[in-house]
Design an enzyme around this catalytic site. Structure first.
Site, short mmCIF file in Angstrom:
data_model
loop_
_atom_site.label_atom_id
_atom_site.label_comp_id
_atom_site.label_asym_id
_atom_site.label_seq_id
_atom_site.Cartn_x
_atom_site.Cartn_y
_atom_site.Cartn_z
CG ASP A 1 17.32 -2.33 17.09
OD1 ASP A 1 16.31 -1.63 17.22
OD2 ASP A 1 17.75 -2.70 15.97
CB THR B 1 -0.94 0.02 1.22
OG1 THR B 1 -0.15 -0.07 2.43
CG2 THR B 1 -1.94 -1.12 1.17
CD GLU C 1 12.77 0.16 12.90
OE1 GLU C 1 13.68 0.94 12.55
OE2 GLU C 1 12.99 -1.00 13.29
CD GLU D 1 1.71 5.10 3.68
OE1 GLU D 1 2.51 4.84 2.77
OE2 GLU D 1 1.05 4.23 4.27
CG HIS E 1 11.28 -0.08 16.37
ND1 HIS E 1 11.54 -1.43 16.48
CD2 HIS E 1 12.50 0.50 16.28
CE1 HIS E 1 12.83 -1.65 16.44
NE2 HIS E 1 13.45 -0.50 16.32
CG HIS F 1 19.03 -6.55 13.58
ND1 HIS F 1 18.71 -6.14 12.30
CD2 HIS F 1 18.56 -5.57 14.40
CE1 HIS F 1 18.09 -4.97 12.35
NE2 HIS F 1 17.98 -4.61 13.61
CD GLU G 1 1.35 1.53 6.17
OE1 GLU G 1 0.25 1.68 5.63
OE2 GLU G 1 2.43 1.51 5.53
CG ASP H 1 15.40 2.30 16.94
OD1 ASP H 1 15.41 1.38 17.77
OD2 ASP H 1 15.29 2.10 15.72
#
Length: 745
Positions: free
Chosen positions: A383, A263, A421, A433, A373, A550, A430, A450
């Site tokens: 993170d 989208t 995120e 938007e 996030h 990560h 989103e 963050d």
């Protein structure tokens, strides 16, 4: 948006039924809910309140927040992610320390996950077809947390499924230049599998660059030279130090853009048009899989072929060869190939943002947003939970003052916990938007925290020029962690500084790329933005980021033992962000110094004149209009600064204050041009869009000149240079006009 739930009232008001209603609600005075204008219109920053907030931010509470937030893996849309949604709602609805309202907004978005039935794998296959070696499918369970059943196996999100097989080639960091080097050396890339290192270029770019040369599949690993300062032995890494263990694998999104893939430019609501996933762009073109450097060592140290260039060598304890294929005297028979089996799947999932709001007393329709996030790849202690732990502590302190009736900000404060995120800034995009017009009209600034603490040496801040002064003001009044009596500002200047023609020696304020949720706010909406964290001493490490980034080793104990023992750096970030937040929400005049843009524009202009001026003259393109536009901006900014000083010395009319603040707030919007970079989704800021050209000047001009250099006069490429120059001139003239007295139409 599947549904929007608002679970808290606004000072006893009935539950609201939508995020748009929440924000719009604050633009409308509610009778006795708001103080009378005569009693509050002159409200300014209360230094006693500021000091009280600084003193109440508690390192131990932040530590306990982090322990709870990172207790279990909380991948976006997982059950634990939903538990954290409810935790945030409870905190922000607490009767003693909650906010005016708190609610969720839900979006149905396209995410990517590895198959549970068919795990991704990397195998070495012998000439006879037997499997000779397989990479580890999960990280070693060194401390217990890595064995949690909810730890997602390492994978490259959005990489397509496939089982390519071919001879292995080492391609350094997978940049265009790296592949060109291999091509020029005569290395056969067609149908090969390439092994690349993290860093240098973005994740997806490695696969895109590889596919251009016919590569069938990509492996990505983190070299100890890039993350551990060369240390690679198990007893040199976590849990014995903060270094990445040999089995550690960096997960990540390989999607090119930000926001929901289906989208673009529309919120992922039920009524929105959705692309077919087969037609959506931005996904990696070939199967890709990350591995640990323990497995990478087995593959790389058995390659045959010429030695890789010196700059391509790493710290795996062998001479890196280019391939293709394995050497005959190694552990694999000649002709052995690498098979990459990827079974990722795309899936529509519901992901939630959580918003908590404190309504402004005087300007409730002006929003200062502060967000981070919530989702992580695994436990995510650094993170993103280090940032969320700070966010929760600051909202607790402000909520307590609010509930006691001792404070209410001049402007509304919006706390945000963004969803998904890690898959590409989805929740924040989103939201922007869905609330595009409202935010462009009413948002004062966006503060992003963050990762709040990468390490405990110094503050690191990134942002657009107008936020520099408010960050500096906050940092000067807070003591830095550690034994010295330096302020955060003075400590910061020791580690990272620059010489300013206006201020002399000052800390370096970095620029904003697209690494976190500030991206849609600055690039798409033109809202003054910043990102604040504590980080490491660059003179003592070459790590491109904290080592367990990560991976399944980014846990609470990792932070508690190695990143920030005592949580004093977390507290310092909370104090810095809290001070910035209060200054933006409570100051009578917005503390956004637009004159600081003059220095940036002058620097960009000088680079264009020095490095592109001669070339442009050869093609009859003059920088004269751009010079004039920069001069107009400098003059308008100076005059506006004088006007601010004059008003501050007097007793300004509330309307004068409002008009001036609108000029300061709206300046960033004037640099937007939605048609400037049609090939770049969401990027419309003509000063901060991605720069691919080699000249460090205005990105559109730099990029266009880079493409036009090898074309003839009158080409379409040189026409694009002229177009980009015109876009710049119009933007700068519009910015100058915005800063001039509002009566001067």
């Amino acid at each position: 948006m599947q549904c929007v739930k608002v679970l808290g009232g606004v000072l006893g008001a009935a539950a609201l039924l939508g995020l748009g209603i929440i924000l719009g609600h604050f633009a409308i005075p509610k009778g006795t809910d708001l103080p009378a204008p005569s009693a509050s219109a002159s409200q300014d920053l209360d230094l006693e309140i500021l000091e009280a907030v600084m003193g109440q931010l508690d390192a131990n509470r932040i530590r306990e927040n982090l322990r709870e937030l990172s207790k279990e893996p909380h991948l976006a849309t997982s059950p634990r992610d939903e538990v954290l949604v409810q935790l945030l709602l409870r905190r922000w609805q607490d009767p003693e320390s909650g906010l005016d309202s708190a609610g969720t907004s839900e979006y149905e978005v396209l995410l990517s996950f590895p198959s549970q039935k068919q795990p991704n794998r990397v195998d070495v296959v012998g000439p006879a077809g037997g499997i000779l070696f397989s990479s580890q499918r999960s990280e070693e369970n060194l401390t217990g947390e890595q064995g949690d059943p909810n730890v997602v196996p390492p994978y490259a999100a959005y990489a397509p499924p496939g089982t390519p097989q071919g001879l292995l080639v080492y391609a350094n960091r997978g940049s265009e230049e790296d592949f060109m080097e291999l091509y020029q050396q005569g290395i056969k890339l067609q149908d090969s599998i390439v092994l690349t290192r993290y860093g240098g270029v973005g994740r997806r770019a490695k696969a895109v660059n590889a596919a251009k040369y016919g590569v069938a599949g990509v492996l990505v690993y983190t070299d100890p030279a890039d993350i551990n300062d060369g240390r690679s032995l198990p007893n040199e890494t976590f849990p014995y130090s903060w270094g990445l263990p040999p089995s550690g694998v960096e997960r990540g999104s390989y999607f090119e853009y930000f926001g929901d893939p289906l989208t673009p430019y529309l919120p992922a609501n039920p009524s929105s048009f959705r692309l077919d996933s087969d037609n959506a762009s931005g996904f990696p073109p070939i199967p890709t899989q990350p591995i640990g450097f323990k497995d990478a060592e087995v593959l790389l140290c058995n390659l045959q072929g010429a030695s890789a260039p010196a700059a391509w060598q790493g710290a795996l304890g062998c001479d890196y060869k280019l391939g293709p294929g394995f050497r005959s005297d190694g552990i694999f028979p000649a002709g052995s190939q690498v098979n990459v089996s990827v079974y990722n799947r795309l899936e529509l999932r519901n992901s939630s943002n959580v918003l908590g709001i404190i309504r402004g007393a005087v300007e409730p329709d002006r929003y200062v947003l502060y967000g981070n996030h919530r989702d992580s790849w695994v436990h995510g202690a650094v993170d993103p939970s280090s940032g969320t732990a700070v966010l929760l502590e600051l909202s607790r302190v402000l909520g307590t003052l609010l509930k006691k009736g001792t404070w209410r900000p001049r402007r509304s404060i919006v706390f945000a916990s963004w969803g998904a995120e890690e898959f590409g800034l989805i929740g924040s995009t989103e939201f922007t938007e869905e609330s595009f017009s409202k935010l462009q009209e009413r948002a004062v600034a966006y503060i992003n925290v963050d990762i709040s603490v990468f390490a405990n040496a110094t503050l690191r801040a990134q942002g657009t020029p107008p936020v520099q002064s408010v960050i500096f003001s906050a940092a000067k009044q807070i003591r830095a962690p550690g034994p010295s009596s330096l302020s955060i500002y003075d400590n910061w200047i020791r580690y990272s500084n620059r010489s300013s023609p206006v201020y002399g020696l000052v800390p370096s304020l970095g620029t904003l790329g697209a690494g976190s949720d500030y991206a849609p706010f600055i690039h798409f909406l033109g809202i003054s933005s910043m990102d604040i964290a504590y980080t490491y001493d660059r003179s003592k490490t070459s790590a491109r980021i904290y080592p367990t980034y990560h991976t399944a080793f980014d846990t609470f104990d990792y932070v508690d033992k190695f990143v920030d023992p005592g949580f004093s750096s977390h507290q310092a970030v909370a104090q810095t962000v809290g001070s910035v937040l209060l200054r933006l929400s409570d100051s009578l005049f917005l503390p956004l110094n637009v004159s600081d843009y003059s220095e940036t524009l002058r620097s960009l202009l000088q680079a264009a004149q020095q490095d592109l001026g001669g070339l442009l003259e050869q093609h009859n393109i003059s920088l004269g209009p751009l010079v004039t536009a920069v001069e107009k901006f400098e003059e308008a900014a100076t005059v506006l600064g004088q006007h601010v000083s004059a008003l501050q010395k007097g007793t300004p009319d509330p309307l004068q204050v409002r008009m001036l603040n609108d000029q300061l707030m709206l300046l960033e919007r004037t640099f937007l041009n939605s048609r400037a970079f049609p090939e770049e989704r969401y990027y419309s800021h003509v000063l901060w869009a991605p720069r691919t050209g080699s000249v460090a000047t205005f990105p559109g001009l730099s990029n266009a000149c880079s493409k036009a250099m090898n074309t003839g006069p009158g080409s379409a490429a040189w026409a694009e240079v002229q177009r980009q120059l015109s876009i710049l001139v119009v933007a700068l003239e519009g910015a100058a006009a915005t800063l001039r007295p509002v009566a001067d139409l």
